[in-house]
Design a protein around this motif. Structure first.
Motif, mmCIF file in Angstrom:
data_model
loop_
_atom_site.group_PDB
_atom_site.id
_atom_site.type_symbol
_atom_site.label_atom_id
_atom_site.label_comp_id
_atom_site.label_asym_id
_atom_site.label_seq_id
_atom_site.Cartn_x
_atom_site.Cartn_y
_atom_site.Cartn_z
ATOM 1 N N GLU A 99 0.563 -0.832 0.113
ATOM 2 C CA GLU A 99 0.099 -0.054 0.020
ATOM 3 C C GLU A 99 1.036 1.434 -0.226
ATOM 4 O OE1 GLU A 99 -2.052 0.077 3.358
ATOM 5 O OE2 GLU A 99 -3.752 -2.396 2.862
ATOM 6 N N LYS A 100 2.351 1.059 0.985
ATOM 7 C CA LYS A 100 3.061 2.612 0.975
ATOM 8 C C LYS A 100 4.401 1.516 1.012
ATOM 9 C CE LYS A 100 -0.454 5.858 2.870
ATOM 10 N NZ LYS A 100 -0.905 7.015 3.627
ATOM 11 N N SER A 101 5.270 3.099 1.260
ATOM 12 C CA SER A 101 6.752 2.549 1.178
ATOM 13 C C SER A 101 7.351 3.333 2.580
ATOM 14 C CB SER A 101 7.575 2.853 -0.618
ATOM 15 O OG SER A 101 7.161 3.564 -0.589
ATOM 16 N N LYS A 102 8.417 2.734 2.817
ATOM 17 C CA LYS A 102 8.809 3.653 4.227
ATOM 18 C C LYS A 102 10.521 4.430 3.367
ATOM 19 C CE LYS A 102 6.432 2.982 8.353
ATOM 20 N NZ LYS A 102 6.282 4.648 8.718
ATOM 21 N N ASP A 103 11.201 5.485 3.738
ATOM 22 C CA ASP A 103 12.702 5.219 3.436
ATOM 23 C C ASP A 103 13.159 4.888 4.651
ATOM 24 O OD1 ASP A 103 14.733 6.161 3.266
ATOM 25 O OD2 ASP A 103 14.616 8.137 3.818
ATOM 26 N N LEU A 104 14.127 4.355 4.220
ATOM 27 C CA LEU A 104 14.777 3.012 6.139
ATOM 28 C C LEU A 104 16.165 4.003 5.927
ATOM 29 C CD1 LEU A 104 15.623 0.915 7.647
ATOM 30 C CD2 LEU A 104 16.088 -0.429 5.610
ATOM 31 N N TRP A 105 16.180 4.748 7.077
ATOM 32 C CA TRP A 105 16.968 4.920 7.693
ATOM 33 C C TRP A 105 18.559 3.934 8.562
ATOM 34 C CZ3 TRP A 105 15.413 10.874 9.216
ATOM 35 C CH2 TRP A 105 15.202 11.321 8.777
ATOM 36 N N ILE A 106 19.029 4.074 7.983
ATOM 37 C CA ILE A 106 20.229 3.360 9.296
ATOM 38 C C ILE A 106 21.201 4.564 10.162
ATOM 39 C CG2 ILE A 106 22.077 1.749 9.278
ATOM 40 C CD1 ILE A 106 19.658 0.415 8.584
#
Length: 866
Positions: free
Chosen positions: A497-504
């Motif tokens: 449905e959506k996506s997120k930016d993955l922050w390391i």
């Protein structure tokens, strides 16, 4: 006996338990209800935020009320303008879906990601070794580590993929991805391996651009790892794969085309990495080498970054009639003249069957245990595993043992819909075709909504690794795909449905890294870019034509709308009959509307035309022309500027939001004004920002040819008949041709046919005149690549020379005098000749340069180093 992997109760990647409440002003301070039985990325079991999420919440809590929402609205506009879209594999219509992004990033500590990265590197190395063996000596099968059915029953295994590794062979896996999720205890697990042509890295880049611009303070303060090192490593690996031209190899991205899944990403990655975006029809194999078909001839290709499935890449050896492939590609690969990344056949190892054997393979090939376990899997082709699966059907997911990318979604849905008894019978009928997998309850993370609240959504993280020598470089980020499904164990193949930016996130300053490299060796100066594929030239040519066609339609509609919405004239204006004829010629209305005896039986045009303007299904309507413009621009979006694309996307969006049924003349007038400004912006960017390469020439040839054709039609419909020309019609024509101000500056309000024809037909100083268009066309055509040994002109050269000569010699005063004496044939014949020869010029250019209809190119005459 095959042993399925057992889900552990803990592991080295379980997150810490420190927790703290969210600051009051933070979006994360809203009421939040975690999902029972699932690990939550942000909130600990006691309801407080985990440490790095607490840091993010504190930074967001500094925003003024409404600031987070305002920033997100601005970011959504960027997404719309960039035209982010995707279509899921398995969607028979391949309909692009707007890209949905959550403004709240997913946060993962760097030390935890390092452990995940180590597991991904080990897994990629293992899978590469397995592929090299299965398509090589096949010792794993001879030693009994893998059953023979794992390979020879696989529908994706083809004999042409089998090979014996040559010295210096790069191996089978240059690019790898894995879909990851956490179990309830916080342990990371691999749900699926992706080795065919892993997609998603382009969306990771775009997500990072959007979210980092929205939250720059938090991005810097949390020391978020950069994405560029991964792509630098990928570039270096691809450069090293080249067998020739090692210093500057030609690398192309082989796309499935604008109507296939992931085209946005293909174009985005090609632009970002600096590679040429091609389709199968752009490449040809001659003498066991792959060549790029360009306007200048054939150029050698060294490395192909492949996006289509393996079995679609060479219809000559692999069968089928797919337009995505390149006949003869397999032979060129076998001869070592081109390298394909990932190599053809790499998708074999994606099948769930291999997940069941991963622990055994790791022990046999690496002498190690898996650092990053996969979801427990049992292959029903072994007796013990079959019994286990049948005994535990209610708590297992049954899947096809053999995955074929983009083709197994329907079967998965079918299996899920079967009753247990039916499913058991299906498995017993062909046990080797099925696997059973443990259910992994995916973790959750908070998702922000427009009302200012947060809710938990399930997520899967796609992580990426690129080969780097004998090891791999893991992307310090990833594509976190989310959905609110109540089934936490949904398939990772399902559209999110959506996506997120993955922050390391780390604790130290992050070094700035860029793909723009500065090298010590000198670079030869040049005035042109890379060679232009003939397909791209064709698209640029038609993009230019469609832009002008849309602008001409908008200018005509604005003139009509001004008169139809005025207090006095309206339908009674003396100019309207001629304007209706032009509308009919353009296809915006049915020809019957301008024919006596038929018009009376049709709906009133003043009521029916405004809704037709916004109806994209109406042939020739403004909405239809704009839709065609957008479609063609999508095919060359890697070649046009970001600003030009945004303007074209904005134009298309105006029609997507329009309600055709409620349209009236005021709406048509307002829309036309907006479109004319937007098209003027595009024209300005083309004129002032594009270097004078062949791409510019073909785009401008299309524009000039269409502008001349539209103006010739306008003049013929207005002045080519027996009816006397009214002052209102003179003014309307000058208005449509964007020359009214110029005319008044020369002749004030004195409107006469000779002066109007001079300005619009023969004046080479007027950028809107036919003579000006023909003059530019003559210059562009003279610059096109040709065989200098040809003793005579080509068809396109003869046509443009003839038309230019006729217009330059035209005596407009004599034409006007003849018209005044009742002889309209002189002007009409000239305009009809132009209307006939301009399409002939278009065809001649297409046949000479865009469909390879000219003389065959001799490969022996092309210089090729190595």
């Amino acid at each position: 006996m095959m042993q399925g992997q057992q889900q552990s109760t803990g592991g080295p990647w379980t997150a810490g338990n420190g927790a703290a409440p969210a600051p009051t002003g933070s979006p994360l301070a809203a009421a939040y209800c975690p999902v029972a039985g699932a690990y939550d990325e942000a909130y600990a079991a006691d309801g407080g935020l985990r440490p790095r999420w607490q840091q993010l919440s504190g930074l967001l809590g500094r925003f003024a009320p409404g600031e987070f929402s305002r920033r997100w609205q601005e970011s959504q506009r960027l997404i719309r303008e960039n035209g982010l879209a995707y279509s899921a594999f398995g969607d028979p219509q391949h309909q692009p879906r707007p890209w949905q992004l959550d403004p709240l990033p997913m946060v993962a500590p760097a030390d935890e990601w390092q452990a995940v990265s180590a597991g991904l590197i080990q897994r990629a190395q293992l899978l590469r070794m397995v592929l090299d063996d299965l398509f090589g000596p096949q010792t794993l099968i001879r030693r009994g580590v893998l059953p023979a059915a794992a390979l020879f029953s696989h529908p994706g295994f083809r004999r042409p993929f089998h090979r014996i590794a040559n010295e210096g062979d790069p191996g089978f896996l240059q690019n790898y991805a894995a879909d990851l999720s956490r179990a309830a205890d916080g342990t990371w697990w691999v749900l699926d391996d992706r080795t065919e042509s892993p997609s998603g890295a382009g969306f990771v880049l775009e997500n990072r651009v959007v979210v980092s611009r929205m939250l720059p303070e938090a991005f810097r303060a949390m020391y978020v790892s950069r994405l560029a090192p991964f792509f630098i490593s990928w570039q270096e690996q691809l450069r090293e794969l080249a067998r020739t031209h090692r210093d500057n190899p030609r690398i192309v991205v082989l796309s499935q085309g604008p109507h296939q899944p992931d085209f946005f990403e293909d174009a985005y990655l090609a632009r970002y990495l600096g590679y040429t975006l091609v389709e199968g029809a752009d490449l040809a194999v001659r003498n066991s080498r792959v060549w790029l078909k360009t306007l200048e001839g054939l150029s050698p290709v060294d490395v192909i970054v492949r996006r289509p499935n393996s079995d679609l890449c060479d219809p000559l050896e692999l069968g089928g009639a797919s337009p995505l492939g390149v006949p003869g590609l397999m032979q060129a690969v076998r001869c070592g003249n081109v390298v394909v990344a990932n190599p053809l056949g790499s998708g074999l190892i994606e099948s769930p069957l291999f997940m069941a054997f991963m622990p055994r393979l790791a022990a046999a090939l690496l002498g190690e245990k898996l650092k990053l376990p996969g979801v427990a899997t049992w292959w029903c082709g072994e007796e013990a595993s079959l019994k286990h699966v049948l005994a535990n059907l209610p708590r297992l997911r049954i899947k096809s043992a053999f995955r074929r990318r983009g083709r197994d979604t329907a079967q998965s849905h079918e299996l899920e819909g079967l009753a247990p008894e039916q499913l058991a019978e299906r498995i017993k009928a062909n046990p080797a075709a099925f696997v059973g997998q443990e259910v992994v309850h995916r973790s959750t993370a908070p998702e922000w909504n427009e009302a200012g609240g947060v809710r938990p959504v399930h997520l899967v993280v796609r992580a990426f690794a690129a080969a780097s020598g004998d090891s791999y470089t893991v992307l310090e980020g990833g594509l976190a795909r989310t959905d609110q499904s109540t089934a936490p164990n949904a398939d990772s193949d399902e559209p999110a449905e959506k996506s997120k930016d993955l922050w390391i996130v780390g604790h130290d300053e992050v070094e700035h890294v860029t793909l723009l490299a500065k090298r010590d060796e000198p670079i030869a100066l040049r005035r042109a870019g890379s060679e232009l594929p003939s397909r791209v030239a064709d698209s640029a040519f038609w993009l230019g034509r469609q832009i002008e066609r849309a602008e001409a339609s908008a200018r005509l509609l604005r003139t009509v709308a001004l008169r139809m919405s005025s207090e006095s004239a309206g339908q009674a204006s003396p100019a309207m009959p001629a304007l209706w004829r032009v509308l009919a010629e353009q296809g915006q209305i049915e020809p019957g509307f301008v024919v006596e005896g038929i018009r009376q039986r049709l709906p009133k045009l003043e009521q029916s035309l405004p809704p037709m303007v916004f109806d994209a299904t109406q042939p020739g309507s403004l909405a239809g022309v704009v839709a065609q413009t957008f479609r063609i621009a999508s095919q060359v979006r890697d070649r046009i500027s970001v600003d030009s694309w945004r303007v074209i996307k904005r134009i298309q969006s105006q029609f997507e939001r329009a309600d055709a049924a409620s349209a009236d003349w005021t709406r048509v007038l307002n829309l036309s004004n907006e479109l004319i400004i937007d098209f003027a912006a595009i024209g300005g960017m083309v004129s002032e920002s594009m270097t004078r390469t062949q791409l510019f020439r073909f785009l401008d040839i299309g524009r000039r040819l269409e502008r001349a054709l539209q103006l010739a039609t306008l003049l013929r419909c207005s002045f080519g008949g027996k009816d006397p020309v009214s002052l209102e019609l003179f003014e309307a024509v000058l208005e449509i041709a964007d020359s009214l101000m110029t005319y008044r500056s020369r002749y004030l309000a004195n409107l006469q046919l000779a002066t109007v024809l001079d300005l619009l037909l023969t004046d080479e100083t007027n950028p809107r005149s036919i003579a000006y268009q023909l003059s530019l066309l003559e210059g562009h055509i003279a610059e096109l690549p040709r065989d200098a040994r040809r003793p005579r002109m080509d068809a396109d050269q003869r046509l443009i020379t003839s038309m230019s000569h006729v217009v330059r010699l035209l005596d407009v005063e004599a034409v006007a005098e003849a018209q005044g004496l009742g002889d309209e044939t002189v002007l009409r014949d000239l305009l009809e000749r132009l209307e006939a020869e301009l399409p002939q010029l278009s065809d001649a250019i297409a046949h000479r340069f865009l469909v390879h209809a000219g003389p065959a190119i001799q490969i022996s005459s092309i210089h090729y180093d190595g």
